[in-house]
Design an enzyme around this catalytic site. Structure first.
Site, PDB file in Angstrom:
ATOM      1  N   ARG A   1       0.597  -1.222  -0.180  1.00 40.14           N
ATOM      2  CA  ARG A   1       0.019   0.051  -0.121  1.00 40.14           C
ATOM      3  C   ARG A   1       0.992   1.351  -0.047  1.00 40.14           C
ATOM      4  O   ARG A   1       1.972   1.255   0.652  1.00 40.14           O
ATOM      5  CB  ARG A   1      -1.177  -0.020   1.285  1.00 40.14           C
ATOM      6  CG  ARG A   1      -2.058  -1.040   1.323  1.00 40.14           C
ATOM      7  CD  ARG A   1      -2.722  -1.260   2.380  1.00 40.14           C
ATOM      8  NE  ARG A   1      -3.816  -1.939   2.293  1.00 40.14           N
ATOM      9  CZ  ARG A   1      -3.855  -3.397   2.319  1.00 40.14           C
ATOM     10  NH1 ARG A   1      -2.776  -3.844   2.574  1.00 40.14           N
ATOM     11  NH2 ARG A   1      -4.876  -4.352   2.170  1.00 40.14           N
TER      12      ARG A   1
ATOM     13  N   HIS B   1      -0.887  -2.486  -4.592  1.00 40.09           N
ATOM     14  CA  HIS B   1      -0.355  -3.477  -5.551  1.00 40.09           C
ATOM     15  C   HIS B   1      -0.505  -2.968  -7.011  1.00 40.09           C
ATOM     16  O   HIS B   1      -0.857  -3.589  -7.851  1.00 40.09           O
ATOM     17  CB  HIS B   1      -1.167  -4.816  -5.391  1.00 40.09           C
ATOM     18  CG  HIS B   1      -0.965  -5.752  -4.416  1.00 40.09           C
ATOM     19  ND1 HIS B   1      -0.087  -5.556  -3.487  1.00 40.09           N
ATOM     20  CD2 HIS B   1      -1.630  -6.651  -3.627  1.00 40.09           C
ATOM     21  CE1 HIS B   1       0.137  -6.330  -2.309  1.00 40.09           C
ATOM     22  NE2 HIS B   1      -0.937  -6.879  -2.399  1.00 40.09           N
TER      23      HIS B   1
ATOM     24  N   HIS C   1       2.893 -12.818  -5.867  1.00 49.70           N
ATOM     25  CA  HIS C   1       1.784 -13.032  -4.856  1.00 49.70           C
ATOM     26  C   HIS C   1       1.310 -14.385  -5.058  1.00 49.70           C
ATOM     27  O   HIS C   1       0.017 -14.477  -5.076  1.00 49.70           O
ATOM     28  CB  HIS C   1       0.668 -11.868  -5.262  1.00 49.70           C
ATOM     29  CG  HIS C   1       0.058 -11.478  -4.050  1.00 49.70           C
ATOM     30  ND1 HIS C   1      -0.902 -12.155  -3.577  1.00 49.70           N
ATOM     31  CD2 HIS C   1      -0.104 -10.348  -3.340  1.00 49.70           C
ATOM     32  CE1 HIS C   1      -1.405 -11.501  -2.552  1.00 49.70           C
ATOM     33  NE2 HIS C   1      -0.875 -10.218  -2.334  1.00 49.70           N
TER      34      HIS C   1
ATOM     35  N   ASP D   1      -1.480  -9.821   8.377  1.00 50.41           N
ATOM     36  CA  ASP D   1      -1.208  -8.952   7.053  1.00 50.41           C
ATOM     37  C   ASP D   1      -0.425  -7.901   7.259  1.00 50.41           C
ATOM     38  O   ASP D   1      -0.611  -6.690   7.268  1.00 50.41           O
ATOM     39  CB  ASP D   1      -2.584  -8.358   6.642  1.00 50.41           C
ATOM     40  CG  ASP D   1      -2.912  -7.873   5.466  1.00 50.41           C
ATOM     41  OD1 ASP D   1      -1.959  -8.005   4.525  1.00 50.41           O
ATOM     42  OD2 ASP D   1      -3.944  -7.833   4.728  1.00 50.41           O
TER      43      ASP D   1
ATOM     44  N   GLU E   1       5.282 -12.241   0.874  1.00 59.20           N
ATOM     45  CA  GLU E   1       5.497 -11.582  -0.333  1.00 59.20           C
ATOM     46  C   GLU E   1       6.852 -10.918   0.022  1.00 59.20           C
ATOM     47  O   GLU E   1       6.885  -9.934   1.090  1.00 59.20           O
ATOM     48  CB  GLU E   1       4.231 -10.397  -0.631  1.00 59.20           C
ATOM     49  CG  GLU E   1       3.041 -11.138  -0.669  1.00 59.20           C
ATOM     50  CD  GLU E   1       1.948 -10.273  -0.237  1.00 59.20           C
ATOM     51  OE1 GLU E   1       1.759  -8.987  -0.567  1.00 59.20           O
ATOM     52  OE2 GLU E   1       0.893 -10.718   0.546  1.00 59.20           O
TER      53      GLU E   1
HETATM   54  C1  BGC Z   1      -2.502  -7.624   1.250  1.00 57.00           C
HETATM   55  C2  BGC Z   1      -3.791  -7.881   1.761  1.00 57.00           C
HETATM   56  C3  BGC Z   1      -4.760  -7.847   0.391  1.00 57.00           C
HETATM   57  C4  BGC Z   1      -4.001  -8.934  -0.419  1.00 57.00           C
HETATM   58  C5  BGC Z   1      -4.900  -9.234  -1.500  1.00 57.00           C
HETATM   59  C6  BGC Z   1      -2.148  -8.945   0.329  1.00 57.00           C
HETATM   60  O1  BGC Z   1      -0.615  -8.496  -0.107  1.00 57.00           O
HETATM   61  O2  BGC Z   1      -1.529  -7.424   2.264  1.00 57.00           O
HETATM   62  O3  BGC Z   1      -4.300  -6.741   2.635  1.00 57.00           O
HETATM   63  O4  BGC Z   1      -5.937  -8.251   0.898  1.00 57.00           O
HETATM   64  O5  BGC Z   1      -2.868  -8.628  -0.905  1.00 57.00           O
HETATM   65  O6  BGC Z   1      -5.149  -8.192  -2.332  1.00 57.00           O
END
Ligand code: BGC
Length: 408
Positions: free
Chosen positions: A129, A154, A228, A300, A368
């Site tokens: 983010r 992302h 991812h 997360d 990740e």
């Molecule tokens: C994020 C999550 C998100 C997920 C899918 C992850 O990398 O940290 O918050 O919901 O990706 O978008």
């Protein structure tokens, strides 16, 4: 234990579609010699077939790679998505451990776009983010797409996970793989600079998946690329990942606010549910009454990897995950300073995977490798700004094995 699965590998029909790939296969057979006939009869292979068509008519392909031990990797040039990864359990039985879909349509569907789990995809330009979708660079404020509440996530509406990459399969000494190239034009999703990106997947005969990232720009711009994939080491479509044991090589993590933006603090994991220095089942503390777990609905969070004296471009151990029933293990090494551990909290059973089974709450985990979230707005974090005279380089290694016990 042996990783062999000769029957399965030799039985698979090869779908050769181009002379280039046929030549690759030939040289694979020539180059392998003893290595590939060492006991299990499995062979390296590369094949390519059509995966589907984008709404604008462009063809999307799927590439399948196998290594000398029968491990199979499937990748599409749409989003650089890892579609499948088949690895053996302790008994030598192969399962697909990567969450995803069989058809391109499923990745293009509205349901998928709404849930946006980014299954298996390359993430860019910025993994994770950026607060308020804004950052300032060289005195100029840049506004990015806000696709996660007020934040940018992302790479935006059409990040690197939703573009068609140019793909080139290859074989070298360590294995086979795919080079993916994509040029992101100046201003794309609000980012400055024309970014030429190259991501290389290599499946080695040592049962590793190497992911190498490279990028150059013509203007200063933030770059934070990642992969991812969601894994369930019991096999995708299995229930939860809560029994998987996780070790993260981190003494600190970056706590977040209620929109999952780091507060800027590096907080010790000691005495918290974020302490994975010793391997611990993912589910053991996930329901604890903890403000940080509350914000993400579970894990997360970005962890600050212990790099000790390792140079910035040196690989360090980031994490190990072991699943007791199958004995499958993945070890992750990276040149990155951080790793986001996401326990699949937003999966809600609305998406149906390859075996026709719904992907329920916490049915996969993502680890990740990355720089920390929101770095363009956080001066104290390692910089993510790529300058025109620099080359962005990053490497992550996933090593797959299976064993009766976890020697974490
Ligand atoms: C994020 C999550 C998100 C997920 C899918 C992850 O990398 O940290 O918050 O919901 O990706 O978008």
């Amino acid at each position: 234990m042996s990783l062999m699965n000769a029957h399965r590998v030799s039985a698979r029909p090869k779908l050769l579609v181009s002379a280039g790939i046929a030549m690759l296969l030939l040289s694979a057979a020539q180059a392998k010699g003893e290595e590939t006939t060492a006991g299990n009869g499995a062979e390296r292979s590369i094949d390519k077939s059509v995966f589907g068509e984008l709404p604008d008519g462009r063809q999307v392909d799927v590439y399948r790679f196998t290594n000398a031990n029968g491990i199979e990797l499937q990748v599409t040039n749409y989003g650089g998505i890892i579609l499948a990864l088949k690895t053996p359990n302790v008994a030598g039985e192969f399962d697909d451990i990567a969450l995803g879909f069989d058809s391109l349509e499923a990745y293009l569907s509205d349901a998928y776009r709404q849930a946006n789990p980014y299954f298996g995809a390359i993430i860019g330009r910025y993994g994770n983010r950026i607060a308020g979708g804004q950052f300032s660079l060289e005195g100029e404020t840049h506004s990015l797409a806000t696709n996660d509440g007020n934040n940018h996530l992302h790479g935006g509406e059409q990040g690197f996970d939703k573009v068609l990459w140019q793909a080139e399969p290859f074989e070298n000494e360590s294995g086979t793989g795919l080079v993916l190239r994509y040029t992101s034009e100046d201003g794309e999703e609000g980012y400055p600079g024309r970014l030429e990106t190259e991501v290389t997947y290599t499946l080695t005969d040592d049962d590793e998946l190497l992911v190498d990232y490279q990028a150059v720009t013509d203007k200063a711009t933030p770059v934070n690329l990642t992969q991812h994939s969601y894994f369930n080491l019991k096999g995708e479509g299995s229930d939860t990942i809560l029994d998987h044991q996780l070790m993260i090589n981190a003494q600190e993590f970056t706590p977040v606010n209620d929109t999952l933006i780091p507060t800027g603090e590096l907080r010790s994991v000691e005495g918290t549910p974020f302490d994975f220095a010793q391997a611990t089942p993912i589910g053991e503390r996930i329901e604890q009454d903890n403000e940080q777990l509350g914000f993400g609905g579970g894990y997360d969070h970005n962890f600050v990897l212990a790099r000790d004296d390792a140079a910035a471009d040196e690989l360090v151990l980031a994490a190990k995950v072991w699943e007791p029933e199958s004995g499958r293990m993945v070890e992750i090494e990276t040149t990155e300073p951080g790793i986001q551990f996401y326990s699949g909290n937003f999966l809600d059973g609305n998406l149906t995977g390859k075996q026709g089974k719904a992907y329920g709450h916490r049915s996969g985990f993502a680890l990740e490798t990355q720089h920390y979230p929101d770095s363009p707005n956080q001066e104290a974090f390692p910089s993510t700004i790529l300058e025109p005279d620099e080359t962005y380089r990053s490497r992550t290694v996933y090593r797959f094995s299976a064993q009766e016990t976890f020697d974490s």
